[in-house]
Structure formats: C-alpha cells, structure tokens
Design an enzyme around this catalytic site. Sequence first.
Site, short mmCIF file in Angstrom:
data_model
loop_
_atom_site.label_atom_id
_atom_site.label_comp_id
_atom_site.label_asym_id
_atom_site.label_seq_id
_atom_site.Cartn_x
_atom_site.Cartn_y
_atom_site.Cartn_z
N ASN A 10 0.87 -1.18 0.00
CA ASN A 10 0.00 0.00 0.00
C ASN A 10 0.90 1.23 0.00
O ASN A 10 1.48 1.57 1.02
CB ASN A 10 -0.89 -0.02 1.25
N LYS A 12 0.09 4.24 -0.27
CA LYS A 12 -0.59 5.41 0.29
C LYS A 12 -0.37 6.63 -0.62
O LYS A 12 -0.30 6.47 -1.83
CB LYS A 12 -0.10 5.67 1.72
N HIS A 96 -9.56 0.97 4.53
CA HIS A 96 -8.31 1.12 5.28
C HIS A 96 -8.57 2.04 6.49
O HIS A 96 -9.37 2.96 6.41
CB HIS A 96 -7.23 1.71 4.37
N GLU A 98 -7.01 4.41 7.68
CA GLU A 98 -6.80 5.84 7.43
C GLU A 98 -8.02 6.45 6.75
O GLU A 98 -8.35 7.62 6.97
CB GLU A 98 -5.52 6.05 6.61
N GLU A 166 -5.58 -5.24 10.30
CA GLU A 166 -4.59 -4.19 10.51
C GLU A 166 -4.90 -3.45 11.81
O GLU A 166 -5.69 -2.48 11.82
CB GLU A 166 -4.63 -3.19 9.35
N GLY A 172 2.36 1.95 10.80
CA GLY A 172 3.33 3.05 10.70
C GLY A 172 4.05 3.37 11.99
O GLY A 172 4.68 4.42 12.09
N SER A 212 3.34 -2.41 10.33
CA SER A 212 4.79 -2.47 10.57
C SER A 212 5.40 -3.82 10.16
O SER A 212 6.29 -4.34 10.84
CB SER A 212 5.10 -2.13 12.04
C1 PEP Z 1 -0.70 0.04 5.81
O1 PEP Z 1 -0.53 1.03 5.14
O2 PEP Z 1 -1.70 -0.61 5.65
C2 PEP Z 1 0.34 -0.36 6.76
C3 PEP Z 1 0.18 -1.48 7.40
O3 PEP Z 1 1.40 0.48 6.94
P1 PEP Z 1 2.83 0.11 7.61
O4 PEP Z 1 3.30 -1.16 6.98
O5 PEP Z 1 3.72 1.26 7.26
O6 PEP Z 1 2.61 -0.05 9.07
#
Ligand code: PEP
Length: 251
Positions: A10, A12, A96, A98, A166, A172, A212
């Site tokens: 992803n 983003k 997601h 976000e 998630e 992040g 992460s």
């Molecule tokens: C994500 O964007 O869905 C995500 C899990 O980000 P990260 O791997 O940076 O934690």
Amino acid sequence: MPRIPIVAGNWKMNTDAGTARALVEGIRAAGASDARGVEKVLCPPFVYLPLVAEVARNSTLMVGAQDLHWEEKGAFTGEVSATMLKDYATHVIIGHSERRQYFGETDESVNKKLRAALDHGLTPIVCVGETGDQRNAGKMQDVLRGQVRGALSDITLPQSAIIAYEPVWAIGTGVAATADDANDAIAFIRGEVAALQGNATAQAVRILYGGSVTPANIAELVGQPEIDGGLVGGASLVAESFAQMVQAIAS
Ligand code: PEP
C-alpha cells in the site's frame, strides 16, 4: 486447498511519476516477479495506476487501487469507480483505517464499496482492525466482529476475496503485533467469516496481517497457520525490501 500467500504494498499518498516507475522497475530487477508460490500486489495512488500497470506488464506483479466509489458514474466530484479501475487494476483496498479515521468511512460505506468491487470483478482487500484504546479496553473482538459483519452484510463473499487485519496501533509505528497475537486475531476473524459465509469460504479466503511488516518479521508472521500474507505500507516503498518480503515467504 492451501491458501497462496500474498504480499500487497500500500503506497498510500507516496511516490511521483518518476519514483513510481523506478519502484516497479526496481521490484522487477530485484527478482520479485519471478518468486513462486506468492502473489504480489502493488497499490499506488490512483493517478499512477496506468503507469504502474504498464511497467508491471508481462510480470507476475498485480496492481491494486487504494479505494473506490460504489457508484458507477455520475456527479461525484473527485471519486473513482470500479469501472474506471478495471482498466488498470485487479485488486482494490477497501476500508483502510486511514480512510475510516480521516475520511469518515463507515462499515456501511465499506459494505457498499465491497459490493461494487465484487459486482465489477475486482478482488477486494477489506481492512479491519482495532485501535490501541479499543484493544486496551478489551474490545478487540467486539470491534472486529462489528467491522466484519458490517462489511459483509447481505454479501456473498467469493473465495477469492482478501481481508486484512490491521490493528491501527501497529500501522506506521514500527511496533508490529506479535505473531501469536496477529494469528489469534485472524483466527477470530476467520471464525466470524465462517459464521456468516460458511466454513468453505472462511477456509479459502486469504486474511493478511498489516502493521509495521518488514523483511525482518514477515517470515515469522506468515509462518503462523492463520496468517496468509502481509499488507505493507512503509516497507513496500523500497524495491529491495518489497522483494525481500516476497522472497521470505516464496515457496
Ligand atoms: C498500511 O498502510 O496498511 C500499513 C500497514 O502500513 P505500515 O506497513 O507502514 O505499518
């Protein structure tokens, strides 16, 4: 039937035309496309979907969008429909955290988007996950149950669908869930899918872990019986690290 693992990146709101091209070229040069027994999906911003689809052509890299609108067309300024995505993408991320946190997405909008994606033959990657406060309050299972039931309401999920667990506190932050905790949460989600859609679908649907994920932890995570791959943000933006994650779980 064994579930084939997936590494989905992803991106983003990152990259520009030059770095998007270089990232796909780098992922190909690093051999990720040749890795067997693992599916690879790249999810760039909308505007780079045609570019990424072109650079990924004749490879095993698949392309996904990060969102969609549930209507097919019309007066919805700034939105992008499944019909438009179909020209460039096979997958689409839905719900997601976000989008839920910053753009007001609800279980209801996730449900409409999921229906639109399925109606147009896009493979959905439906995201669910609890916040740190919800987890600390002992509400993880309630939150996951509500999100899964909300997303799947009145929908027959195909076995090709993908869900991503998630936990918001892990996205992040550099602090991933432990492999055991992620496995337990995903087992719970699979149980919810079984209750709603039957055991055959629940056993076939891939459920990824996201939060992460890096080349250092992906093998342990995907080594768990319930975890079918990773939805990866930050570590998917570096070609070598995306390729390393793919290699780490390739057969
Ligand atoms: C994500 O964007 O869905 C995500 C899990 O980000 P990260 O791997 O940076 O934690």
